[in-house]
Design a protein around this motif. Structure first.
Motif: not given
Lengths: 293, 316
Positions: A28, A131, A133, A135, A273, A276-277, A280, A291-293, B142, B201, B295
């Motif tokens: 990818l 932090d 910023f 919010a 895209t 983002n690829f 990744d 932690d998330h993706m 995206s 997630y 938030v």
């Protein structure tokens, strides 16, 4: 693009490093690199090759659908060639995306290094500021600033950077804080190296992996944000085209000329895209714990 | 109340103060500052402006002005809209529930779909489903939300004629069904990005739990795979999701605002854009501050909920 894939601090034979090999196995990510390279080349070369100038108005050829004569992607409500506008717009949009990434990464690294190294009250204050910023929904902040200030491409870049430095700041602060008391930093101090040398030459390179990953994703976000702000008319101002402001007015002609919306939208999606690829792939290659993706 | 929550409460208060300082700075960035509304009037001379500045207290030092402004925020005096003179908080209040309706319906939809995709992706790791979901999520993230809205309008309103292209209800028809009909398209459009985020997630949260010892124990006890998954894995994987939901709040709010502008949905995003068009600075400032406060409160709420649900935090 290959330079972005160079994570190793060693200047010699970086192309043999494990990270580069891992990146090259990531299909990818390679697809992303290929698409971005092609798109960038097309944006650089295209405008010289295409038969029409992006500003040439031909009122008899208004709303020509794609593949009419030499208008490969059709024409807009003023009869201007969409292909020519799209590629010229790409120069602006990609440049804004890249510059915003560079600027925000520099800002984030600076805040992170100062907060992490100084620690104490200064560090805590800077991180609470970060932090705060985070919010604000960045769209509100960007729109408000773009509406208040003069929306030149440079200003839009600065505004986007101003709302996207926080992630890098957090990454760098955490890294610097954890390395601050390590032996190699103390050794540097004993050698009499200046604080800024220790920070930027000795400590910061350790956080390069997460920074590079965050940076590649910031390009994607910056392109999306520029597109949205320009779509609403508060971003890059015509006659200068950007992918976003090409969509401005597309909603109005949606029934009559859907290609006005489809062509720039698909291009934005392809560009974002790709980044983002790439992000990744970099995350896998540089072994950044996510932690998330 | 445990020390953890007290310290979180204190942090939120500090954040609110800093947020208000940033807001005050933006207010003073406005060309002409808070005087902008009078500067637009061609009948105003410089002496008039100076006099008004004195009357409004703008000749005082900035810290004094800030304290005055922040004090008014606390007492609910957020200024009046330039457009109709209504108090800013009242104007925001009129648009609040439309945004909440959109955010709520979309979040419910995307949590339902995203959780399912995430769990399936984790239990069938590296399968075709997992791979498709991973790539699909990256592409979904995206696609510009506003453009996806345009595509949705083109297909479902203009070509197929199934769904309305905008607004919240048909004038003269206030039935719940009519609202629902108008809600479908914007809600689904907003959900695209959120499903992508939730599923990623949820996948990694499930993967974190699925190989832990208590799951093996549950299997060893002879529980069915389904029961292990639903009771032991998902229950524990959902915990970090509450915190993440709080952290994701600016993104979800931002997405809702973008969606509103495309669908002329009369929420805060639409209000923000209209106010920009009229240079209605008190409302712009109000929305900026209001969304940040929302938030911060959302994050605080998420932490409180986690503390209530997770016994480990209560003990620790």
């Amino acid at each position: 693009m290959t330079t972005a894939a160079v994570p190793s601090a060693k200047p010699y034979r970086w192309w043999h490093s494990r990270a580069v090999r891992r990146f090259c196995r990531h299909k990818l990510a390679l697809t992303g690199v290929a698409m971005i390279t092609l798109l960038t080349l097309a944006c650089i070369v295209g405008p010289y090759v295409l038969p029409y100038d992006m500003l040439y108005i031909d009122l008899r050829a208004r709303f020509s659908p794609p593949m009419t004569g030499d208008h490969y992607l059709g024409t807009d409500p003023l009869g201007r060639d969409i292909a020519a506008r799209l590629l010229n717009a790409g120069r602006i949009s990609l440049l804004v995306g890249f510059s915003a990434m560079v600027l925000s990464t520099l800002m984030g690294a600076l805040v992170g290094v100062i907060a992490g190294y100084r620690g104490g009250l200064v560090g805590a204050a800077l991180m609470r500021f970060t932090d705060a910023f985070l919010a604000f929904p960045s769209i509100f902040l960007v729109l408000a600033l773009a509406a208040l200030l003069k929306p030149t491409p440079e200003m839009i870049t600065i505004i986007i950077a101003l709302t996207h430095w926080m992630e890098v700041a957090r990454i760098v602060e955490a890294e610097v804080r954890s390395l601050r008391e390590r032996e190699f930093v103390q050794a540097g101090r004993m050698l009499g190296l200046s604080t800024s040398h220790i920070m930027f030459r000795e400590v910061l390179p350790n956080a390069m992996g997460p920074i590079i990953v965050a940076a590649s994703l910031t390009v994607a976000r910056a392109i999306l944000l520029e597109a949205y702000v320009s779509f609403l008319g508060y971003g890059i101002q015509p006659p200068l085209p950007s992918w976003g402001n090409m969509l401005n007015g597309a909603q109005q002609y949606l029934a009559q000329a859907p290609w006005l919306a489809i062509v720039p939208g698909v291009t934005i999606t392809i560009a974002v895209t790709s980044f983002n690829f790439i992000g990744d792939g970099l995350r896998d290659a540089l072994d950044v714990r996510s932690d998330h993706m | 109340m445990p020390a953890f929550l007290l310290s979180r409460l204190w942090q939120s208060l500090v954040l609110l103060v800093i947020v208000s300082i940033i807001g005050f700075t933006v207010l003073n960035l406005i060309p002409g500052g808070p005087l902008a509304q009078f500067a637009l009037d061609p009948g105003m001379t410089q002496e008039d402006l100076d006099r008004i500045a004195r009357q409004m207290g703008l000749d005082r030092p900035l810290p004094v002005q800030y304290l005055d402004w922040a004090g008014k925020l606390l007492t609910g005096d957020w200024g009046n809209s330039f457009r109709d003179g209504a108090p800013v908080l009242q104007v925001i209040g009129r648009h609040l529930w439309a945004t909440f309706l959109l955010m709520g319906s979309s979040t419910a939809l995307s949590i339902a779909i995203g959780t399912w995709i995430g769990i399936r992706g984790a239990t069938h790791r590296y399968s075709v489903f997992d791979y498709t979901a991973t790539v699909g999520a990256m592409i979904a993230l995206s696609i510009p939300t506003f453009w996806f809205g345009l595509v949705g309008i083109y297909i479902f309103s203009l070509e197929l004629g199934w769904l309305p292209a905008g607004n919240m209800y048909t004038i003269g028809d206030g039935s719940a069904l009519n609202y629902l009909h108008h809600l479908i398209l914007p809600s689904v459009v907003l959900s695209l990005v959120n499903v992508a985020i939730w599923s990623r997630y949820m996948r990694s949260a499930t993967l974190d739990v699925i190989n832990q010892d208590f799951v093996k124990t549950a299997r060893a006890k002879g529980l069915t795979e389904r029961r292990v998954l639903m009771k032991h894995v998902v229950g524990n994987a959902l915990l970090p999701m509450i915190t993440l939901a709080g952290m994701q709040l600016p993104g979800i709010l931002g997405g809702a605002l973008v969606t509103e502008t495309v669908f002329t949905w009369p929420g805060m995003g639409r209000l923000f854009l209209d106010s920009l068009g009229y240079s209605d600075y008190p409302v712009i400032m109000g929305l900026l501050m209001f969304s940040a406060i929302l938030v911060i409160l959302g994050n605080l709420l998420a932490d409180i909920v986690v503390a209530l649900v997770d016994p480990r935090i209560r003990l620790g």
